[in-house]
Design a protein around this motif. Structure first.
Motif, PDB file in Angstrom:
ATOM      1  N   GLY A 164       0.816  -1.211   0.000  1.00  0.00           N
ATOM      2  CA  GLY A 164       0.000   0.000   0.000  1.00  0.00           C
ATOM      3  C   GLY A 164       0.846   1.257   0.000  1.00  0.00           C
ATOM      4  O   GLY A 164       0.572   2.220  -0.726  1.00  0.00           O
ATOM      5  N   ALA A 165       1.916   1.234   0.799  1.00  0.00           N
ATOM      6  CA  ALA A 165       2.812   2.390   0.875  1.00  0.00           C
ATOM      7  C   ALA A 165       3.515   2.602  -0.459  1.00  0.00           C
ATOM      8  O   ALA A 165       3.656   3.737  -0.928  1.00  0.00           O
ATOM      9  N   THR A 166       3.923   1.525  -1.086  1.00  0.00           N
ATOM     10  CA  THR A 166       4.594   1.622  -2.385  1.00  0.00           C
ATOM     11  C   THR A 166       3.650   2.207  -3.435  1.00  0.00           C
ATOM     12  O   THR A 166       4.036   3.087  -4.218  1.00  0.00           O
ATOM     13  N   GLN A 167       2.422   1.733  -3.441  1.00  0.00           N
ATOM     14  CA  GLN A 167       1.432   2.260  -4.397  1.00  0.00           C
ATOM     15  C   GLN A 167       1.175   3.748  -4.156  1.00  0.00           C
ATOM     16  O   GLN A 167       1.044   4.530  -5.094  1.00  0.00           O
ATOM     17  N   SER A 168       1.129   4.149  -2.883  1.00  0.00           N
ATOM     18  CA  SER A 168       0.911   5.560  -2.563  1.00  0.00           C
ATOM     19  C   SER A 168       2.081   6.416  -3.018  1.00  0.00           C
ATOM     20  O   SER A 168       1.904   7.538  -3.495  1.00  0.00           O
ATOM     21  N   VAL A 169       3.292   5.907  -2.868  1.00  0.00           N
ATOM     22  CA  VAL A 169       4.468   6.648  -3.332  1.00  0.00           C
ATOM     23  C   VAL A 169       4.420   6.809  -4.841  1.00  0.00           C
ATOM     24  O   VAL A 169       4.708   7.892  -5.380  1.00  0.00           O
ATOM     25  N   GLN A 170       4.006   5.752  -5.535  1.00  0.00           N
ATOM     26  CA  GLN A 170       3.887   5.837  -6.998  1.00  0.00           C
ATOM     27  C   GLN A 170       2.815   6.863  -7.394  1.00  0.00           C
ATOM     28  O   GLN A 170       3.024   7.649  -8.317  1.00  0.00           O
ATOM     29  N   ALA A 171       1.711   6.844  -6.656  1.00  0.00           N
ATOM     30  CA  ALA A 171       0.642   7.817  -6.946  1.00  0.00           C
ATOM     31  C   ALA A 171       1.119   9.237  -6.694  1.00  0.00           C
ATOM     32  O   ALA A 171       0.834  10.159  -7.471  1.00  0.00           O
ATOM     33  N   LEU A 172       1.869   9.421  -5.626  1.00  0.00           N
ATOM     34  CA  LEU A 172       2.409  10.742  -5.306  1.00  0.00           C
ATOM     35  C   LEU A 172       3.389  11.195  -6.380  1.00  0.00           C
ATOM     36  O   LEU A 172       3.366  12.369  -6.795  1.00  0.00           O
ATOM     37  N   ALA A 173       4.231  10.271  -6.836  1.00  0.00           N
ATOM     38  CA  ALA A 173       5.201  10.618  -7.865  1.00  0.00           C
ATOM     39  C   ALA A 173       4.498  11.076  -9.137  1.00  0.00           C
ATOM     40  O   ALA A 173       4.884  12.084  -9.750  1.00  0.00           O
TER      41      ALA A 173
END
Ligand code: ZN
Length: 155
Positions: free
Chosen positions: A7-16
């Protein structure tokens, strides 16, 4: 992979991707919201990772403890084969070496209770009232009091 980390990885990708599309500060609130969400998910993932690490550490310690117990049990079983049950006084039983020599009093004696619990416990002798002798186990608190060793009677 731990779901919180995913979930954290997906959020970082979304933020990027949000940051790539950002022009100036026009969508500042969306960026702030995304950063907060990423931060929360990273903190959750970190907490899960720490808990998992603690659990793993606890399991490793339990495994080491069981291995030490097993090793001690194997050693005890080997020593226990060298012992036999002996009636050291009338109605008083202890475990002694099969190849013993000399009077019972001067031989090491092991507690019968503890023998069956796989805990080697050397009995300690004490002087008791009325010229009796005591054999004391300091592991299970067993105490046997008697007048004479059988080997003394036979001699
Ligand atoms: Zn005992």
């Amino acid at each position: 992979m731990i779901p919180e980390l995913l979930g954290a990885t997906q959020s970082v990708q979304a933020l990027a991707s949000l940051l790539k599309s950002a022009n100036g500060l026009s969508n500042y609130n969306e960026i702030l919201l995304a950063v907060t969400e990423v931060n929360t998910k990273l903190m959750n993932a970190n907490a899960v990772a720490l808990a998992s690490q603690e659990q793993q550490s606890l399991l490793a310690k339990q495994l080491r403890d069981r291995e030490a117990e097993l090793e001690a049990l194997i050693l005890w079983k080997k020593d226990a084969e060298l012992l036999e049950q002996v009636e050291v006084a009338q109605g008083v039983f202890a475990y002694m070496k099969k190849d013993r020599r000399g009077p019972f009093q001067s031989q090491p004696k092991y507690c019968a209770n503890c023998y069956f619990s796989n805990r080697p416990s050397l009995l300690q002798e004490s002087r008791e009232d009325y010229r009796n002798t005591g054999l004391n186990c300091h592991l299970c608190d067993a105490k046997m009091v008697f007048n004479f060793y059988k080997s003394e009677i036979a001699a």
